[in-house]
Design a protein around this motif. Sequence first.
Motif, mmCIF file in Angstrom:
data_model
loop_
_atom_site.group_PDB
_atom_site.id
_atom_site.type_symbol
_atom_site.label_atom_id
_atom_site.label_comp_id
_atom_site.label_asym_id
_atom_site.label_seq_id
_atom_site.Cartn_x
_atom_site.Cartn_y
_atom_site.Cartn_z
ATOM 1 N N PHE A 67 0.841 -1.190 0.000
ATOM 2 C CA PHE A 67 0.000 0.000 0.000
ATOM 3 C C PHE A 67 0.881 1.246 0.000
ATOM 4 N N LEU A 68 0.550 2.167 -0.900
ATOM 5 C CA LEU A 68 1.242 3.451 -1.007
ATOM 6 C C LEU A 68 0.212 4.545 -0.752
ATOM 7 N N ASP A 69 0.289 5.176 0.406
ATOM 8 C CA ASP A 69 -0.695 6.175 0.831
ATOM 9 C C ASP A 69 -0.113 7.565 0.590
ATOM 10 N N HIS B 161 -1.689 0.721 7.790
ATOM 11 C CA HIS B 161 -0.943 -0.469 8.236
ATOM 12 C C HIS B 161 -1.686 -1.228 9.325
ATOM 13 N N GLN B 162 -2.452 -0.519 10.147
ATOM 14 C CA GLN B 162 -3.200 -1.180 11.205
ATOM 15 C C GLN B 162 -4.388 -1.961 10.645
ATOM 16 N N VAL B 163 -5.093 -1.361 9.683
ATOM 17 C CA VAL B 163 -6.222 -2.057 9.056
ATOM 18 C C VAL B 163 -5.730 -3.293 8.319
ATOM 19 N N ALA B 164 -4.669 -3.127 7.521
ATOM 20 C CA ALA B 164 -4.156 -4.258 6.747
ATOM 21 C C ALA B 164 -3.702 -5.387 7.665
ATOM 22 N N ALA B 165 -3.018 -5.043 8.755
ATOM 23 C CA ALA B 165 -2.503 -6.072 9.662
ATOM 24 C C ALA B 165 -3.620 -6.851 10.343
ATOM 25 N N ARG B 166 -4.765 -6.197 10.534
ATOM 26 C CA ARG B 166 -5.893 -6.878 11.173
ATOM 27 C C ARG B 166 -6.459 -7.975 10.282
ATOM 28 N N HIS B 167 -6.295 -7.813 8.973
ATOM 29 C CA HIS B 167 -6.954 -8.732 8.047
ATOM 30 C C HIS B 167 -6.005 -9.684 7.349
ATOM 31 N N VAL B 168 -4.744 -9.352 7.295
ATOM 32 C CA VAL B 168 -3.776 -10.242 6.655
ATOM 33 C C VAL B 168 -2.383 -9.889 7.169
ATOM 34 N N VAL C 117 3.636 -1.054 3.907
ATOM 35 C CA VAL C 117 2.961 0.226 3.697
ATOM 36 C C VAL C 117 3.993 1.341 3.639
ATOM 37 N N VAL C 118 3.790 2.275 2.694
ATOM 38 C CA VAL C 118 4.566 3.510 2.658
ATOM 39 C C VAL C 118 3.600 4.676 2.756
ATOM 40 N N TYR C 119 3.826 5.531 3.743
ATOM 41 C CA TYR C 119 3.067 6.764 3.883
ATOM 42 C C TYR C 119 3.884 7.899 3.266
ATOM 43 N N VAL C 120 3.223 8.725 2.451
ATOM 44 C CA VAL C 120 3.900 9.835 1.785
ATOM 45 C C VAL C 120 3.174 11.130 2.124
ATOM 46 N N ASP C 121 3.924 12.146 2.504
ATOM 47 C CA ASP C 121 3.349 13.462 2.733
ATOM 48 C C ASP C 121 4.472 14.490 2.595
ATOM 49 N N HIS C 122 4.084 15.751 2.413
ATOM 50 C CA HIS C 122 5.097 16.805 2.321
ATOM 51 C C HIS C 122 5.035 17.764 3.501
ATOM 52 N N ASP C 123 4.067 17.586 4.403
ATOM 53 C CA ASP C 123 3.907 18.445 5.567
ATOM 54 C C ASP C 123 4.900 18.003 6.652
ATOM 55 N N ALA D 116 -1.490 -1.100 -4.039
ATOM 56 C CA ALA D 116 -2.606 -0.143 -4.058
ATOM 57 C C ALA D 116 -2.074 1.246 -3.786
ATOM 58 N N VAL D 117 -2.527 2.218 -4.579
ATOM 59 C CA VAL D 117 -2.235 3.626 -4.337
ATOM 60 C C VAL D 117 -3.477 4.258 -3.723
ATOM 61 N N LEU D 118 -3.290 4.913 -2.600
ATOM 62 C CA LEU D 118 -4.392 5.610 -1.932
ATOM 63 C C LEU D 118 -4.173 7.104 -2.044
ATOM 64 N N MET D 119 -5.191 7.822 -2.498
ATOM 65 C CA MET D 119 -5.182 9.281 -2.520
ATOM 66 C C MET D 119 -6.526 9.746 -1.975
ATOM 67 N N LEU D 120 -6.615 9.803 -0.667
ATOM 68 C CA LEU D 120 -7.883 10.111 -0.020
ATOM 69 C C LEU D 120 -7.957 11.578 0.368
ATOM 70 N N ALA D 121 -8.969 12.256 -0.189
ATOM 71 C CA ALA D 121 -9.266 13.652 0.159
ATOM 72 C C ALA D 121 -8.038 14.541 0.015
ATOM 73 N N VAL D 122 -7.264 14.336 -1.059
ATOM 74 C CA VAL D 122 -6.083 15.171 -1.284
ATOM 75 C C VAL D 122 -6.079 15.839 -2.664
#
Length: 275
Positions: A79-81, A93-100, A105-111, A158-164
């Motif tokens: 997962f690439l967030d 990472h917490q959701v994914a670990a609960r199910h498999v 996971v890589v979290y990306v941000d510039h802040d 999976a690439v996640l781009m939520l509300a960005v």
Amino acid sequence: MTEADRVPPGIDPHVPSVARMYDYYLGGRENFAADRAAAEQMIELGRRMGNDAREIALANRAFLGRAVRMIAESGVRQFLDIGAGLPTQDNVHQVAARHVAGSRVVYVDHDPAVLVHARALVAGLPDVAVVEGDLRDPGAILDDPAVTGHLDLSQPYAVLMLAVLHFVPDDAEAAGIAALVRERLRPGCHLVLSHLYAGNATEDAARAGRQVYAGTGAGGLATRGHDQIAAYFDGLEPLGPGVVPVADWAPEAAPGGAYDLVRPGILAGVGRASR
């Protein structure tokens, strides 16, 4: 500890941050007075349009959980967030670990503040990385050695781009970002995306929202129509009900249902690359 004592080096607490505003919507405490004031303006604006900004933010977070669970259970382990925002409950990472087991996971941000908090949260977790990167340059993110060294992008991810993406005001630039991400998806990869939706908002209301976010570090905001948001998934196989209000998206939901596409809010979707 006073609020001033909590300010990380290099952060101006007097300039609202979209990440900290979102944290406030979710009921978090990693925000400052300027963030709360700006967020309250958006809450009041939403109230006048018959919406609750806090409920929409919570629905967006719940969508993340449902989408990650579905993707993890389908066999995808990477997962690439992008634009991950401040850590809160039920991070990817917490959701994914609960199910498999064994997801990476890589979290990306510039802040800078997001990066500080995220790195503190995942310290000692070998399957999770935090990388500095800008949504406006997704190619650089996908080619970053810190990303490719943690994820094997030759395998499904999976690439996640939520509300960005709505913080990219230019329509052509936003479409280009989504297109580049899609082009890089291999068969079996997923795009998970949510975006502010114009609905029947008046131009005065849209302008007021843009003015609030013009004063943040993001510098702008765009509400877009259903067709524009749906086009971000062009060429991908739509999963679940397609692009619908974020609270209504679920893996088992059927497409073509009676969804409310009148009120403004957030639309969400998940697409899978099949070729």
